[in-house]
Design an enzyme around this catalytic site. Structure first.
Site: not given
Ligand code: 48Y
Length: 346
Positions: A118, A163, A194, A218, A222
Site C-alpha cells: 500500500y 514470504k 501461504d 489485510d 479478513d
Molecule cells: O480496512 C480494510 O481492511 C479494508 O479492506 C481497506 C484496506 O484495504 O485496507 C479497504 C478500504 C476501502 O476500500 O476503502
C-alpha cells in the site's frame, strides 16, 4: 475532557457509530464528539475524500471514531477515505482483535499500515502496471516495536508472517523484526504466509501476536474473522504517534443499510479500544458485550432477530448491571458538569 472526531461514513456506518456513541456516553462523560464528513459525497463537491481544513481540525483531536465508507473502484480519481486517513495521520499500526466472544479467546493481528504493497507508489504504463512493496527501516522498526509492546502487554510472543523465501522486501523486514524483538526481549516465531493461512483456518488461537506486511495483514485479518462468527463484531485500531483511529473492520454493507439490523458490536468494541487508548476503561465495554452475547438476542448476521438498537440497549443494560456503582459515578459527573442541579427540589 477528550476530543474525538467522528466520521460516520455511509451505508451502515452512521447506524453503528450512533450505537457506539450511545454506549460510550453511558459510561463516561469525559468525551466530546465532533462530527466530520468524508467519502464519495465530499469528493463530488471538493475533489478530495476529506477536505484539508477538516484534516487540520482532526489532527488536533485525541482520537477518531470511524464508521464505514463505500469505495467505488470505478470513480475516476477517487481514493479510499480510510486509506487517505491512515496516510494523512500516519497511522502506521493496525491492531485487529478477532474475538471469540462466547469462549473468551481472541486472534490478535498487527498489520503494518503505512507501506508494503500500500505504499502508494504504483504506476500504470502503456503496457504494464507496477506496485511497489516498500519496506523501510523506519517503518519496519516502528511496527516491530508496536507488536512487541502488544505482545509484552499480553504476556505473549510474536508470530511474524512473511514470504521472505521469495520477496526481497520481506527478507529485509524479517531481519529487522528479529533485531527489534531481541532488543525488546520478546520471543518471535515465524511462518510463511501461504501455509499459515491453513493454520489460521484450522488452529487459529495459539499464534500470539500475528505481525505482517500491509496487504498480507489485510487478507489474514479478513480470513481470521470467520472465527468470530461474524465480521460485524470485529474492532480495529489504527495507531500513529499522536492520534489513533478506531473503526469496525466491516464495510458499509449497502444491502442492509437503513434497515436497523446492522450489528453494532464491531463499532462498540472499536469504541472500547478507543477508551483503552485514552486511558479510560474499555474493559467494561468488553465485559458487557461478552455477557450480552452469552444470553441476549443478536442481529441476523449472528443468527438472531434483534435490531441494532435492541443489541445496543442490551449492552448498555449489561454495563450498568455489571457495575451498579457506576450510575452514581455518572450522576456525580453530571452534577459536576452542571448538567443536573444538585438540589432536585429547585
Ligand atoms: O480496512 C480494510 O481492511 C479494508 O479492506 C481497506 C484496506 O484495504 O485496507 C479497504 C478500504 C476501502 O476500500 O476503502
Amino acid at each position: 475532557m477528550y476530543r474525538v472526531a467522528v466520521i460516520k461514513g455511509d451505508g451502515i456506518g452512521p447506524e453503528v457509530i450512533n450505537a457506539a456513541i450511545e454506549v460510550v456516553n453511558s459510561i463516561t462523560s469525559k468525551i466530546r464528539f465532533y462530527e466530520f464528513e468524508g467519502g464519495v459525497e465530499v469528493f463530488k463537491r471538493y475533489g478530495v475524500p476529506i477536505t484539508e481544513e477538516d484534516l487540520e481540525q482532526i489532527r488536533k483531536m485525541d482520537a477518531v471514531l470511524f464508521g464505514a465508507t463505500t469505495t467505488p473502484f470505478d470513480l475516476p480519481g477517487y481514493k479510499s477515505l480510510i486509506i487517505t486517513l491512515r496516510q494523512e495521520l500516519d497511522l502506521y499500526a493496525n491492531l485487529r482483535i478477532i474475538p471469540d466472544l462466547r469462549n473468551g479467546r481472541e486472534i490478535v493481528i498487527v498489520r503494518e499500515n503505512s507501506e508494503g504493497l500500500y505504499s502508494g507508489q504504483g504506476r500504470a504504463y502503456e503496457d504494464k502496471a507496477v506496485d511497489v512493496r516498500l519496506i523501510t527501516r523506519r517503518g519496519a522498526e516502528r511496527i516491530a516495536r508496536f507488536a512487541a509492546r502488544i505482545a509484552k502487554d499480553r504476556n505473549s510472543f510474536i508470530t511474524f508472517v512473511h514470504k521472505a523465501n521469495v520477496l526481497t522486501s520481506d527478507k529485509y523486514f524479517r531481519k529487522i523484526v528479529f533485531e527489534v524483538a531481541r532488543e525488546e526481549g520478546v520471543e518471535v516465531r515465524e511462518a510463511i504466509v501461504d501455509s499459515f493461512t491453513i493454520k489460521l483456518v484450522r488452529n487459529p488461537w495459539n499464534h500470539g501476536v500475528i505481525l505482517s506486511e500491509n496487504l498480507f495483514g489485510d487478507i489474514l485479518s479478513d480470513l481470521a474473522t470467520i472465527h468470530a462468527g461474524s465480521i460485524g463484531i470485529v474492532p480495529t485500531g489504527n495507531y500513529g504517534e499522536n492520534i489513533a483511529l478506531f473503526e469496525p473492520i466491516h464495510g458499509s454493507a449497502p444491502d442492509i443499510a437503513g434497515k436497523g439490523i446492522a450489528n453494532p458490536i464491531g463499532a462498540i468494541l472499536s469504541a472500547a479500544m478507543m477508551l483503552d487508548y485514552l486511558g479510560l476503561d474499555g474493559r467494561r465495554i468488553w465485559d458487557a458485550v461478552r455477557s450480552y452475547v452469552a444470553k441476549g438476542n443478536l442481529t441476523p448476521d449472528m443468527g438472531g432477530t434483534a435490531t441494532t438498537m435492541e443489541v445496543t440497549r442490551g449492552i448498555i443494560a449489561e454495563i450498568h448491571s455489571l457495575d451498579p456503582l457506576d450510575l452514581d459515578e455518572m450522576w456525580m459527573e453530571e452534577v459536576r458538569l452542571g448538567r443536573i442541579p444538585l438540589r432536585m427540589d429547585e
